[in-house]
Design a protein around this motif. Structure first.
Motif, PDB file in Angstrom:
ATOM      1  N   LYS A 175      23.920 -50.875 -12.477  1.00 31.97           N
ATOM      2  CA  LYS A 175      23.589 -51.833 -11.415  1.00 31.97           C
ATOM      3  C   LYS A 175      22.194 -51.632 -10.831  1.00 31.97           C
ATOM      4  O   LYS A 175      21.919 -52.027  -9.694  1.00 31.97           O
ATOM      5  CB  LYS A 175      24.651 -51.826 -10.323  1.00 31.97           C
ATOM      6  CG  LYS A 175      26.027 -52.233 -10.846  1.00 31.97           C
ATOM      7  CD  LYS A 175      27.053 -52.400  -9.735  1.00 31.97           C
ATOM      8  CE  LYS A 175      28.386 -52.888 -10.324  1.00 31.97           C
ATOM      9  NZ  LYS A 175      29.411 -53.089  -9.290  1.00 31.97           N
ATOM     10  N   GLU A 230      29.808 -60.136 -19.939  1.00 24.82           N
ATOM     11  CA  GLU A 230      30.596 -60.136 -18.696  1.00 24.82           C
ATOM     12  C   GLU A 230      29.916 -59.297 -17.618  1.00 24.82           C
ATOM     13  O   GLU A 230      29.880 -59.677 -16.442  1.00 24.82           O
ATOM     14  CB  GLU A 230      32.004 -59.600 -18.990  1.00 24.82           C
ATOM     15  CG  GLU A 230      32.943 -59.702 -17.801  1.00 24.82           C
ATOM     16  CD  GLU A 230      34.356 -59.252 -18.151  1.00 24.82           C
ATOM     17  OE1 GLU A 230      35.150 -59.050 -17.210  1.00 24.82           O
ATOM     18  OE2 GLU A 230      34.671 -59.104 -19.359  1.00 24.82           O
ATOM     19  N   ILE A 231      29.352 -58.158 -18.017  1.00 22.22           N
ATOM     20  CA  ILE A 231      28.640 -57.299 -17.061  1.00 22.22           C
ATOM     21  C   ILE A 231      27.404 -58.016 -16.534  1.00 22.22           C
ATOM     22  O   ILE A 231      27.138 -58.038 -15.327  1.00 22.22           O
ATOM     23  CB  ILE A 231      28.241 -55.974 -17.743  1.00 22.22           C
ATOM     24  CG1 ILE A 231      29.478 -55.163 -18.097  1.00 22.22           C
ATOM     25  CG2 ILE A 231      27.299 -55.161 -16.843  1.00 22.22           C
ATOM     26  CD1 ILE A 231      29.214 -53.987 -19.014  1.00 22.22           C
ATOM     27  N   ASP A 277      26.771 -61.230 -16.502  1.00 21.90           N
ATOM     28  CA  ASP A 277      27.120 -62.426 -15.722  1.00 21.90           C
ATOM     29  C   ASP A 277      27.370 -62.079 -14.264  1.00 21.90           C
ATOM     30  O   ASP A 277      27.153 -62.908 -13.372  1.00 21.90           O
ATOM     31  CB  ASP A 277      28.351 -63.111 -16.316  1.00 21.90           C
ATOM     32  CG  ASP A 277      28.047 -63.897 -17.586  1.00 21.90           C
ATOM     33  OD1 ASP A 277      26.851 -64.079 -17.886  1.00 21.90           O
ATOM     34  OD2 ASP A 277      29.000 -64.317 -18.273  1.00 21.90           O
ATOM     35  N   GLU A 278      27.824 -60.860 -14.008  1.00 18.67           N
ATOM     36  CA  GLU A 278      28.050 -60.408 -12.625  1.00 18.67           C
ATOM     37  C   GLU A 278      26.728 -60.079 -11.929  1.00 18.67           C
ATOM     38  O   GLU A 278      26.545 -60.358 -10.739  1.00 18.67           O
ATOM     39  CB  GLU A 278      28.951 -59.173 -12.622  1.00 18.67           C
ATOM     40  CG  GLU A 278      29.194 -58.600 -11.224  1.00 18.67           C
ATOM     41  CD  GLU A 278      29.928 -57.267 -11.248  1.00 18.67           C
ATOM     42  OE1 GLU A 278      29.940 -56.593 -10.199  1.00 18.67           O
ATOM     43  OE2 GLU A 278      30.472 -56.896 -12.308  1.00 18.67           O
ATOM     44  N   LEU A 279      25.777 -59.497 -12.674  1.00 18.82           N
ATOM     45  CA  LEU A 279      24.526 -59.033 -12.070  1.00 18.82           C
ATOM     46  C   LEU A 279      23.464 -60.134 -11.966  1.00 18.82           C
ATOM     47  O   LEU A 279      22.609 -60.091 -11.077  1.00 18.82           O
ATOM     48  CB  LEU A 279      23.957 -57.870 -12.890  1.00 18.82           C
ATOM     49  CG  LEU A 279      24.777 -56.576 -12.853  1.00 18.82           C
ATOM     50  CD1 LEU A 279      24.216 -55.570 -13.847  1.00 18.82           C
ATOM     51  CD2 LEU A 279      24.781 -55.992 -11.447  1.00 18.82           C
ATOM     52  N   LYS A 319      22.780 -61.858  -8.658  1.00 19.87           N
ATOM     53  CA  LYS A 319      22.160 -60.937  -7.704  1.00 19.87           C
ATOM     54  C   LYS A 319      20.667 -60.809  -7.986  1.00 19.87           C
ATOM     55  O   LYS A 319      19.864 -60.659  -7.054  1.00 19.87           O
ATOM     56  CB  LYS A 319      22.864 -59.581  -7.759  1.00 19.87           C
ATOM     57  CG  LYS A 319      24.321 -59.660  -7.295  1.00 19.87           C
ATOM     58  CD  LYS A 319      25.049 -58.354  -7.479  1.00 19.87           C
ATOM     59  CE  LYS A 319      26.481 -58.454  -6.920  1.00 19.87           C
ATOM     60  NZ  LYS A 319      27.279 -59.502  -7.561  1.00 19.87           N
TER      61      LYS A 319
END
Length: 511
Positions: A349, A486-487, A489-491, A494
């Protein structure tokens, strides 16, 4: 028997002279560099005479390496950095250092030129297909008139980088439609293709100071005796107008048909798609410019800093990588890529913003800057390296979003440039964008290949640019990894939120 084409790929830090066949096959190449000067914040300048010295040096070396005779070179063609300004006197002598594409000193002039939204739409967007920013030629010319009026008055012609090289070769003042169109003074509507009297008058720019304009495949003259001697070539060798770096790379990427997409990762980055009608997104700061192919435009989304971010880390913090690379006898970027590959997708992250010298699409903000967000003691150098690769890929996805809003979803991207040599970066880009990435063969040669193939069209070896799609080979394809996607797409949201949250601070720090 067809002759060879000498293609010049004229970039921000160096020029590469390449001997190519009319099929775009590379025979030899040589590189020579020149300095980039930053005399004040936001300024970026170069010496045009250093450009010519590097061009002559690399051309002679490429000719020797190819083991061919000067008579075997049928033509010269150029791919060059765009959006520069070189004022010259009546003898073609530069009156000051060149103000290159990276320079953003003219933000006040750009703001005044654009005016309010209605004025911008009526004056610029309707005629040129876009609107000026602080790094565009029209803004730089107005800056020159206001801040160096003695230079402006003495200037016989206002040239771009490629125009200067053409003048040194032929004694002619000529520019291509694509380079003219990024000045935002050029009426690029179908059937027009000429300087806009309306815009030039409003900006206070005499049209006689501008070059004649022609399509990119046009033969614009022959080598003079002086230029031939400098270059080690034959007097009378044909000179093809060529095109800017982005249109040349489009040709060299093989993505030449309508709505095909290529991306480039070099010092800067871009996402480009050929289109038959001009398209525009004001919200994403994406516009259409003329293409090397006179039957099309190209839709361009441009990122100012990408590979240069990786280079910055190498130059300033990468001594260990350099030592390791020297021991192993490999390129330092191979070492950096190997370490970056050891980090898990998402870099725990850690998010890097690659906006290290202002940004164009989709921000159009000369004050924005780069940085690492969420850096903590759990992060190691592998995460820092990977975060840079991911940050550039996030921004490319952001640009691709804007492009797809105009042309629809695309299944794949042809990738070129120095960054395309990295399998790690190719896979990251596939995972973040969710697109198949087609790593083109010899991706760093796309500009040279595109310039050569543009000349080959102009010389009659191909009937149209669409034929070139099958000429450029693919080295390898990378499919998106669903778990990694998937990882990312979350970041990704942001990453975009960072600018929204910090843009006020960037302006306070950097205005």
């Amino acid at each position: 028997m067809p002759g060879y084409i000498m293609a010049w790929d004229f970039g921000t830090s160096s020029v590469k002279a390449t001997i190519c066949t009319v099929k775009g096959e590379l025979v030899s190449s040589a590189i020579a560099g020149y300095e980039l000067y930053h005399p004040q914040p936001d300024w970026a300048e170069q010496n045009p005479k250093e450009w010519w010295a590097a061009t002559t040096k690399s051309s002679k070396e490429a000719l020797r390496a190819a083991k061919i005779k000067p008579d075997d070179v049928e033509a010269i063609s150029i791919s060059a950095q765009m959006a520069g300004l070189v004022p010259v006197d009546k003898n073609g002598e530069p009156l000051r250092p060149a103000i290159i594409w990276l320079d953003s000193r003219a933000h006040d002039q750009a703001r005044k030129l654009a005016g309010n939204i209605l004025s911008m739409l009526i004056t610029f967007v309707r005629i040129t297909g876009g609107a000026p920013g602080p790094k565009d030629v029209i803004s730089k010319i107005v800056w020159l008139r206001e801040n160096e009026p003695h230079v402006f008055e003495k200037a016989y012609k206002l040239l771009d980088a490629k125009d200067y090289l053409i003048y040194r070769c032929t004694g002619e003042y000529v520019t291509s439609w694509d380079c003219a169109s990024v000045t935002w003074m050029f009426d690029s509507r179908k059937g027009r293709m000429r300087w806009s009297e309306n815009i030039c008058r409003k900006a206070g720019i005499p049209m006689e100071k501008l070059c004649d304009t022609v399509p990119s495949p046009t033969v614009v003259g022959e080598l003079t005796a002086e230029a031939a001697k400098d270059l080690g070539l034959k007097k009378g060798t044909q000179v093809v107008c060529g095109c800017g770096d982005i249109p040349a790379a489009t040709v060299g990427s093989g993505a030449v048909r309508e709505n095909q997409v290529h991306a480039y990762i070099g010092t800067s980055s871009w996402v480009v798609a050929p289109v038959t009608k001009r398209k525009l997104s004001i919200s994403y700061y994406i516009g259409s410019i003329c293409s090397a192919d006179p039957t099309k435009y190209i839709l361009v989304a441009e990122q100012e800093c990408s590979g240069v971010c990786y280079q910055w880390l190498k130059n300033n913090l990468g001594y260990r990588y350099m030592v390791e690379a020297e021991k192993e006898g490999v390129d330092v970027y191979n070492v950096m890529d190997r370490i970056a590959a050891e980090a898990e997708p998402g870099s725990r992250k850690l998010i890097f913003t690659p906006w290290m010298f202002g940004e164009r699409c989709p921000l159009n903000d000369h004050t924005v800057r780069g940085g690492f967000i969420n850096l903590s003691l759990i992060h190691e150098d592998r995460h820092v390296l990977r975060a840079i690769l991911e940050g550039v890929a996030y921004h490319i996805k952001w640009m691709l979003e804007g492009v797809q809003k105009l042309i629809g979803q695309v299944p794949s991207i042809n990738l070129i440039g120095g960054g395309a040599q990295s399998d790690v970066w190719c896979q990251i880009l596939a995972d973040i964008t969710g697109k198949k990435i087609r790593q083109m063969k010899d991706p760093i040669e796309a500009g040279s290949r595109g310039a050569a193939l543009t000349a080959a069209v102009g010389l009659g070896y191909y009937k149209s640019f669409d034929e070139l799609e099958k000429v450029v080979p693919v080295r390898k394809e990378f499919e998106p990894n669903p778990e990694n996607k998937e990882i990312y797409d979350e970041l990704y949201p942001k990453f975009k939120l960072i600018y929204k949250k910090l843009k006020k601070m960037y302006r306070e720090l950097n205005e």
